[in-house]
Structures are given as C-alpha cells and as structure tokens.
Scaffold this motif. Structure first.
Motif, PDB file in Angstrom:
ATOM      1  N   PRO A   5      -3.189 -33.580  19.606  1.00  0.00           N
ATOM      2  CA  PRO A   5      -3.035 -32.232  20.175  1.00  0.00           C
ATOM      3  C   PRO A   5      -3.453 -32.185  21.634  1.00  0.00           C
ATOM      4  CG  PRO A   5      -4.948 -32.344  18.714  1.00  0.00           C
ATOM      5  CD  PRO A   5      -4.197 -33.627  18.542  1.00  0.00           C
ATOM      6  N   ALA A   6      -2.745 -31.357  22.372  1.00  0.00           N
ATOM      7  CA  ALA A   6      -3.069 -31.205  23.794  1.00  0.00           C
ATOM      8  C   ALA A   6      -4.390 -30.460  23.927  1.00  0.00           C
ATOM      9  CB  ALA A   6      -1.962 -30.418  24.487  1.00  0.00           C
ATOM     10  N   SER A   7      -5.009 -30.578  25.068  1.00  0.00           N
ATOM     11  CA  SER A   7      -6.197 -29.775  25.333  1.00  0.00           C
ATOM     12  C   SER A   7      -5.786 -28.308  25.384  1.00  0.00           C
ATOM     13  CB  SER A   7      -6.827 -30.185  26.662  1.00  0.00           C
ATOM     14  OG  SER A   7      -5.995 -29.771  27.739  1.00  0.00           O
ATOM     15  N   ASP A   8      -6.754 -27.434  25.153  1.00  0.00           N
ATOM     16  CA  ASP A   8      -6.450 -26.002  25.171  1.00  0.00           C
ATOM     17  C   ASP A   8      -5.812 -25.577  26.489  1.00  0.00           C
ATOM     18  OD1 ASP A   8      -7.648 -26.086  22.734  1.00  0.00           O
ATOM     19  OD2 ASP A   8      -9.439 -24.955  23.305  1.00  0.00           O
ATOM     20  N   LEU A   9      -6.384 -26.067  27.598  1.00  0.00           N
ATOM     21  CA  LEU A   9      -5.881 -25.659  28.908  1.00  0.00           C
ATOM     22  C   LEU A   9      -4.448 -26.124  29.136  1.00  0.00           C
ATOM     23  CD1 LEU A   9      -8.965 -26.200  31.246  1.00  0.00           C
ATOM     24  CD2 LEU A   9      -7.827 -24.039  30.738  1.00  0.00           C
ATOM     25  N   ALA A  10      -4.173 -27.373  28.737  1.00  0.00           N
ATOM     26  CA  ALA A  10      -2.820 -27.902  28.931  1.00  0.00           C
ATOM     27  C   ALA A  10      -1.815 -27.127  28.087  1.00  0.00           C
ATOM     28  CB  ALA A  10      -2.787 -29.387  28.586  1.00  0.00           C
ATOM     29  N   ALA A  11      -2.191 -26.796  26.846  1.00  0.00           N
ATOM     30  CA  ALA A  11      -1.283 -26.053  25.973  1.00  0.00           C
ATOM     31  C   ALA A  11      -1.017 -24.653  26.528  1.00  0.00           C
ATOM     32  CB  ALA A  11      -1.868 -25.968  24.564  1.00  0.00           C
TER      33      ALA A  11
END
Length: 735
Positions: free
Chosen positions: A234-240
C-alpha cells in the motif's frame, strides 16, 4: 524419439506432457491475476462497508418520522410515536417492535406498518447514499479507503484488461486441462480407455493452440505485470491522498463500480429505444490500443458510435466525449483501420493531439499551419490520427470511399449552418466516410432546424422524418425519433458519486497578434507582461476565444462559471468580451471590501440560471465559498501552485452538488509552458504535503520557489530562445 508415437496410437510423449504443463502454468497465472484483483477489490469493500453504513445511518437519523406518512400514503397515525421521543426514522429502527408496542395508543398493526415503512426508507438509503471522500478532513477510515483504492487505480487499465482476459482464458483452459489429464503422464495414458485417450489428445491440441495464441498476445507478461501491480504494498497515506486529488474521477469511478451503485441503466444509455440499446450492448469494444479505463456510460457511448456508424454524441460537457471518441478510434485501429481524421476548432487542436497521445497508442499528426499540406501527405502515406481545423479541412482533397476509418467532428454545432463553407466541407467528408462521429455538448433538442441540418449530414432519412413538432412532443418522443443517430447523457443521470474534480489544461497556440505582443514583452524583460500578453489584443486572442467557448457551453447547460486571473486588467478584458448576453458579476478584487466580496458571491449563487463571476485569484482564492460554480477557468498558470489549489477549493468543497471542472488556459511555446514544466518538477508527495500543511495553506511563500528567481530564469530563457540575449533585465515578479 522411440517414446513418441502418432496421436492415433494412443501413446503420449514428452511433447504432449510439456504442452499440458505449459497450459497448466498459463491457467495458474490467469487464476492468480483474477485472485489478486479479487483480493484488492475485497480490501476496498472491507473498508467501504462500515463507511457506507455510517453514511446511511446519518441519512436515516436526519429523516423525520413524518416522512413515513409519504411511504404509506398518509395512512399512519404517528402522533404517539413522535411524542415518545422517536423523532427520526433511524430512532424508529433502533427502537424495534418491543419498544414501539410500549407506546400508549400504538397497536401491533401500527407497529408493523411503521417498521415496514422505515425499512423501505432504509433500503432506499442503502441504494442511493454515496460515500463522500473529504480531502480537506481526511479521517482514518477514508484514508484507508483511498489507500485501498490507490492499489487498483495505480494498476490501471492494463490490470483490468489482464483480469478480463485471464478470466476468459481460464474458462477455456480449465475444461481442456481436465480432459488432457491422462496426457500428463505415460502411466495415466496407458490406463485410460480409448475414448479418454482420444479426448485427451484432442485437448492437448486445443491447449497448444490457446497457449500459442496467448504467447503471441503477450498474455503471460501482461498477467505477471498485473499481479505485481496488484500485490504492490500500500502507498503511504500522503501519496494516496495526493494521487486522489489528481485523479479523483478514477477513484470515484472505481468506488461506484465496486459498491454496485451504478447509474440508472436507461439514463446511462440515453433513454434509447430497446431495439437500438440492445444492438449497442452487443457491440464488441476492443481495448488493445487504449490506455484509459472507461466508465460504463462511456463504453456504451463508444459502442453506440461503432454500432450505428454515423452518429452525434451529445453528452453534457464534462462527461468525457473525447475519451469516448478515442475508444472508438482504438477499436477501429485494432480491426485494421489505419487512417482517421479529427476536425475541431483551432482552440482545441493541442488538446486533441495530447489526449490521443496520452490515452491511446495511436500515432497522431497535427495538420495545421504552413506545413499542413506536407503533414497531410505524410498522413496519407503512413496513416494515424490526423487533427485539423474546420478552415484547413477545406484545403484537403476529399477522401475516397473506405479510405478514412472514422471522421470525428468536435464542437459539431459549429457546422449547423448548411450555407457556411465549413459546413459544406464537413458534409462532403461525412458523406465519403463510412463512419462519422459528431460531438457537441450543446443541447440541441429545442433547435430542430439546426439539429436537422446536422442529422442530415449523417442520415437523410432520419432528418427528413424529423418534424418541427417532435421536440415539442417531449424529450422521450424526440429521443425516439433521433435514436438511430443521437445519444446524449446528462451529468445528473450518470455520475452517481459525490462531485469529482476534473482538471483540464487547455493548451492554445498564440495567434500572430498574440505572438507579437508576447515578443514585445520578452524584449522588454517584463515577466508580468509576458504572462498576460495573450489578452493584450482581445480581437485576435486565442485564449479569449477558448474562454468564450467554455463559458458559452456552460451557459447552454445552465451552469455557473467563475473566472480567475492574477491580473485586474485581464479581468477587465474578459468582462468586455463576455458583456453581451451573459450575467456577469465582479470583478472581485483586493480593492473590494470583505463584506462586499461576500455579497457579490451571494448574488452569484442567487442568480437564476447561468452566470459568470470574475475574480482576482489572490483576492478570492481564500475565505470565500463559491460552490454555486461548477466550472472554473484559470486565465494563466500561477507562480505559486498553492494559489490555484486554494482558488479551486472555493468551488470544490462540501455543498457542491455537481462535479467541478477546472480549465487552465495555457499558451504553447512560451512562459506558460516553462512555468508549468518548472513547477511540475516538484514531486507529487512534496506538493501534497505542502497542501496538507496548515502553515503552507496560510503562508504559500513558505513552500514555493522564489518568485523573483523563477521570473528571472524564465525571462532569460525566453530571450535566448527568441534571439534577444541583449534584452532588458527582468522586472520584479510582484509587479
């Protein structure tokens, strides 16, 4: 060699065993990618279900008990229920039959009726309530949802293509592998009966053919890459979140698909008669050369164009008519067609070439300017998607029959006057091409004479049968009359999710007059004059022409528009250009007192029908809510990206009931292109972090590059490009 025998001898050798093993590996890879996709979808559902349930609960808690009367036709007596403290439908469902029976004066029959009515409203809420993803207030549950969706969005259309092909391949391979099991070993073959042996050897032959076909189509590589993409961590929260802000429409599209809350089928199919709709549904759509996923209504639109051959796609602005056209082009290219022609206004030439390049694997050529005839000759010889203007089209020889796979006419309402030379040229091309696709976002239902002219270029029989009274007979009768050639869907009908945000960079080529003004600004080293040069000579301004088109089409569809610019004098020019026939408010500038600014915005929201609000971006970008606008135009790129984000957020926020479309007007080859390129060098993650930061929201200067340094660099580069290396020093960027 001695081990091998002819198939008729019932013996099996290494070659047959290898084929079975090859088929088993291929089937395993196919099942894996289907399983990986299924698990990614289930991960979304696992997060989505509690969010959706909570949203439904909030909806039910907001519905007063009195609404139960509507469901039962006013038969219920609810006085006792309300007096007991049960004020909402949600509280009635929580109470259940036991507590309801304890209410004085409420009998079993009333309890049963009340609960039945409440459950009907609950079921309706489950069907209609959509999940809202609020980028301004990310909660842990919505962050988890965006992150789960991010995996599927990042995997992209190739993963979906892989899953579809894997499912079909596994469906064909599995029974063959079962039949071929005896051929997997010599002993099994020896013990098998004659009928099983024959079936096994026939299955081996079929497996070999399927495996060879899959290799030629490079399916093993497609499956492997799709599994890698779907299994990526999963992507980091910020990247998502950053990706969601850039591609929210794709996230919402997936969300609608996974949740099962698709638009009404009849609305998505433009309320076509059953016989036409059924023919369109059965039309195959090849995605081999396409690089974009289609929403359901978009796939139907592409199929409509293919099945009906000569049509008008009249979808409301913002529903992706260009993407649907590209889907048709890609399908026809996969069928072997090689030459396509797109004709459009000069203002959208660059957009067309960029969209075809970005959304497909097709070759695209621009037939414009002094070299257009050389480009036409190149297109004739090598094929591809040619993009040209209405005026340039008149200078090209009309094709022979079957030469052009698809003739696309964008902004087709521009050729509604049959006496105009551009209309006659388009009509001649349409007659010679086996397939023609007209596109217009302008509603044509109440302009029968103009509409008949367009239809006549495609189907004379339908045009002749279209009488003046058909439009007056109602939309259903009208759509039935024109169903063979006309498809229109509205945003309210097909966009079931909460409003999405769609950004479009409108690249324009400077006119000769624009170019002259721009060179003067570069020669003077005046950065701010360079930025607004495209508006200095309004009578021949390419940007103003496109702005007029955007505002006109928004107005035709009853939508409100807000126009932002950094420069007060640009807003003055825009005001003069839009003065005729448009409800104009503003300009809202820094000189306008705060209370008056809000009054202007309130007047804009209260204006009946379409209206345009002019606003200086740094004055209106913070603190004012403009959710009455569903179309945003930014006249030039801003030095600080945060200014644009804040301005757009004024319209795209809670309370907005329609998708917001942002059009940023950009000129090719000069300061706009350099600004955009320089600012895009920042990574998505850093840009998202800056937007998430409360400090950055309050003080954009803290996160953006230096105005003066950026301005000086751009001026120097432009002076060098235009051969003015002895130009004047740059003025201050804040000028």
């Amino acid at each position: 060699m001695g081990e091998r025998r002819k198939a008729g001898g019932g013996r099996v050798g290494r070659d047959e065993r290898d084929v079975v093993a090859r088929g088993a590996r291929l089937a395993g890879a196919a099942r894996n990618v289907v399983g990986d996709h299924g698990r990614a979808v289930e991960a979304v559902r696992a997060v989505l279900t509690p969010i959706h349930d909570a949203a439904v609960r909030r909806e039910l808690d907001a519905i007063p008990v009195a609404r139960l009367q509507d469901v039962t036709g006013g038969r219920l007596r609810l006085g006792g229920v309300e007096q007991s403290g049960l004020r909402t439908v949600g509280s009635v469902l929580d109470a259940g039959p036991y507590r309801l029976r304890q209410i004085p004066g409420v009998g079993q029959r009333t309890v049963d009726q009340v609960l039945a009515a409440a459950r009907r409203l609950s079921e309706a809420a489950h069907e209609t309530v959509a999940v809202h993803i609020d980028v301004d207030r990310p909660e842990p549950d919505t962050t988890a949802l965006v992150t789960a969706l991010h995996t599927l969005v990042e995997a992209g259309p190739d993963a979906r293509r892989a899953v579809d092909r894997a499912g079909a391949l596994a469906q064909r391979l599995d029974p063959l592998l079962a039949d071929a099991r005896p051929a997997a070993g010599r002993l099994r073959m020896l013990l098998a009966g004659r009928e099983k042996k024959a079936r096994a050897l026939a299955a081996v032959t079929a497996i070999r053919a399927l495996a060879d076909e899959a290799e030629r189509a490079r399916l093993p590589e497609l499956f492997a890459q799709a599994s890698v993409d779907l299994l990526r961590g999963p992507a980091s929260d910020l990247a998502a979140w950053a990706d969601f802000e850039l591609r929210s429409a794709e996230y919402y599209s997936l969300l609608a698909e996974i949740s099962g809350r698709a638009p009404d089928a009849a609305a998505a199919e433009g309320f076509l008669p059953d016989e036409v709709a059924e023919r369109v549904r059965t039309q195959h759509l090849d995605d081999t050369h396409r690089r974009v996923s289609l929403r359901g209504y978009q796939a139907f639109g592409a199929r409509f164009a293919l099945a009906q051959r000569k049509v008008i796609l009249g979808d409301e602005m913002g529903l992706g008519k260009t993407i649907q056209a590209i889907a048709v082009l890609a399908h026809l290219a996969a069928e072997g067609q090689s030459h396509f022609m797109v004709v459009c206004p000069a203002s959208v030439l660059v957009n067309w070439t960029r969209e075809v390049e970005a959304r497909s694997a097709l070759r695209v050529l621009l037939l414009h300017g002094p070299d257009r005839h050389d480009a036409f000759a190149d297109w004739k010889g090598r094929g591809g998607v040619a993009v040209t203007t209405f005026d340039a089209l008149r200078g090209f020889p009309v094709p022979g029959g079957g030469e052009v796979g698809l003739f696309v006419v964008d902004e087709a309402h521009s050729v509604k006057n049959p006496k105009a030379k551009r209309s006659q040229a388009v009509a001649e091309w349409a007659e010679r091409c086996a397939r023609t696709l007209f596109m217009t976002g302008t509603p044509m239902e109440n302009r029968v004479a103009e509409f008949r002219s367009l239809v006549g270029m495609l189907d004379g029989g339908v045009a002749d049968a279209l009488g003046e009274g058909d439009a007056l007979a109602g939309s259903v009768a009208f759509r039935r009359a024109v169903a063979p050639v006309y498809l229109r869907r509205n945003q309210d009908d097909v966009l079931t999710e909460l409003p999405s945000l769609q950004h479009t960079d409108e690249w324009e080529e400077l006119s000769a007059s624009d170019e002259e003004a721009y060179r003067e600004a570069v020669r003077a080293g005046n950065f701010m004059a360079m930025r607004r040069a495209a508006y200095l000579r309004p009578e021949k301004s390419a940007k103003l022409e496109r702005l007029r088109e955007i505002v006109r089409e928004a107005g035709e569809n009853g939508q409100k528009t807000v126009v932002f610019s950094y420069f007060k004098d640009v807003l003055g020019v825009v005001r003069e250009e839009l003065a005729d026939g448009t409800a104009l408010l503003g300009p809202l500038t820094g000189a306008v007192p705060a209370a008056r600014r809000q009054q202007i915005v309130d007047d804009f929201a209260a204006a009946p029908g379409p209206a345009v609000l002019l606003a200086q971006i740094q004055a209106a970008g913070v603190g004012l809510n403009m959710q009455a606008a569903s179309v945003v135009v930014i006249c030039e790129p801003q030095i600080k990206p945060t200014i644009e984000h804040q301005a757009v957020a004024r319209a795209h926020r809670m309370g907005q009931v329609r998708p917001v479309r942002v059009h940023r007007l950009l000129a090719t080859g000069g300061v706009d292109e350099r600004l955009v390129r320089m600012l895009e060098r920042k990574t998505r993650l850093f840009d998202a972090y800056a937007r998430r930061s409360a400090v950055a929201e309050a003080t954009p200067d803290a996160v953006d590059v230096s105005d003066t340094d950026l301005a000086r660099r751009i001026v120097e580069e432009e002076q060098a490009r235009l051969g003015m290396t002895d130009g004047n020093p740059v003025e201050r960027a804040e000028a």
